[in-house]
Design an enzyme around this catalytic site. Sequence first.
Site, short mmCIF file in Angstrom:
data_model
loop_
_atom_site.label_atom_id
_atom_site.label_comp_id
_atom_site.label_asym_id
_atom_site.label_seq_id
_atom_site.Cartn_x
_atom_site.Cartn_y
_atom_site.Cartn_z
CG ASN A 79 28.99 49.35 15.14
OD1 ASN A 79 28.24 49.08 16.07
ND2 ASN A 79 28.59 50.00 14.06
CG ASP A 94 31.04 56.59 9.65
OD1 ASP A 94 29.97 57.20 9.68
OD2 ASP A 94 31.82 56.51 10.63
CE LYS A 124 33.18 30.83 3.21
NZ LYS A 124 33.35 29.57 3.90
CG ASP A 154 25.63 61.51 8.73
OD1 ASP A 154 24.61 61.42 9.44
OD2 ASP A 154 26.75 61.82 9.16
CE LYS A 166 30.82 62.91 14.98
NZ LYS A 166 31.24 61.74 15.67
CE LYS A 219 27.05 63.65 11.84
NZ LYS A 219 27.08 62.19 11.77
#
Length: 403
Positions: A213, A282, A292, A312, A344, A348
């Site tokens: 990300n 995630d 490859k 997590d 959350k 968590k």
Amino acid sequence: MTREKPCVLIGVTGCIAAYKTCEIVRGLQKAGVRVKVVMTEHATEFVGPTTFRALTHEPVAVGLFDDPSDPIHHISLAQECDVFLIAPCTANVAAKIAHGIADDLLTTTALATKSPLVLAPAMNVGMYEAAATQENFETLRRRGVRFIDAASGYQACGDVGRGRMEEPEAIVSQILTLLDDLFGVKRDLVGERVMVTAGPTVEPIDAVRYISNHSSGKMGYAIAEAACARGAEVTLVSGPVSLAAPEGVTVVPVKTACDMLEAARSAFAESSIAIFSAAVADLRPANPSDRKLKKGSDDASLASILLVENPDILKTLGWEKKPGQVVIGFAAETNDVIENARVKLEKKNADMIVANWVGEGRAFGQDDNQASFVLHEEVIDLPSMSKRDLADRILDQALLIAR
Ligand code: PMT
């Protein structure tokens, strides 16, 4: 503060205690202080400039004309430092400074500086008690020079008495207190261990491709830097980013979410405050290939990648929280920010969630961030600010939770 990091110039003079100065350098660096070193010729008989160069990552000057790029080196050193500490300070160097003698780089810098000058004397007991030395100390004290008085004990020459340089830990602590007084810097995390996760994780598809990300690590690195500047011992578990390691912070580089969990778990056990700012993937490819994957021969594997859930990290460690530990997570949301953050917080087992808006160029990769603190009893909305300022606000809140 005049700059992000306070700068302490350490003058090292010719005394066996010079080896202890290495520990002073490390102690100050750990507290987020930039350290530069200047040495007398005699000091180099005890510890080489290379040692201090390696410790400080800064040039170490001995002679007045050592740095050809800076013809007035004593003036730039004198101006650049916030505090000039001479440790160890011999009777000879104290005498020279008391009489305005400036015949090498260290003593010219001492004469030129307008910053607080602190001497940590170290010498044989006879030299220490000599009337000339005591009168020199008196003169210097009258002029505002600060002293970290020598301790009594066994001396390298075999004598026993006053003249041993104070222990590095005590010197570091006194210099940090002085910096606090000078700049009003908070040192409220001394004695705390802070763990921060930062950056993205990368999850391999094959030898060259991965899922990741846009996290730059800026938010987590700002938290680590701020915690270190406030005196904490900081471990930064970082995914791959292109940021330099903050000075004084222990960085544990990781790639995948599984690696990050392992590294975070070991730092978490020792931490009083744990802040999870990493953007952890995630999901990860279930069967990453070591080679490859090729178009043509591996089309089926490329067209459909089976994904499995990653651990997590916040949730796992949040539920392993021990009494007294503070756990702070983040929530990166494009909508229903506060509601999602609340979920959350509970799921968590966190003490606080820093909820930030993402998408449309917000948060990821930016220098500024706008967030709300979602706590069990309240929500605190903050204006947009630099990530470094937000880092301090998060740490302020962590301390409030801890109390
Ligand atoms: O790195 P920058 O470019 O400075 O950008 C900063 C940031 C946007 C990445 C940061 O401010 C931020 O929001 N970090 C959390 C990103 C995220 O993954 O949010 P989330 O809502 O998906 O996760 C919630 C919390 O659980 C986070 O604390 C996250 O670290 C944690 N988590 C999530 C998934 C997972 N598998 N393990 C986790 O620990």
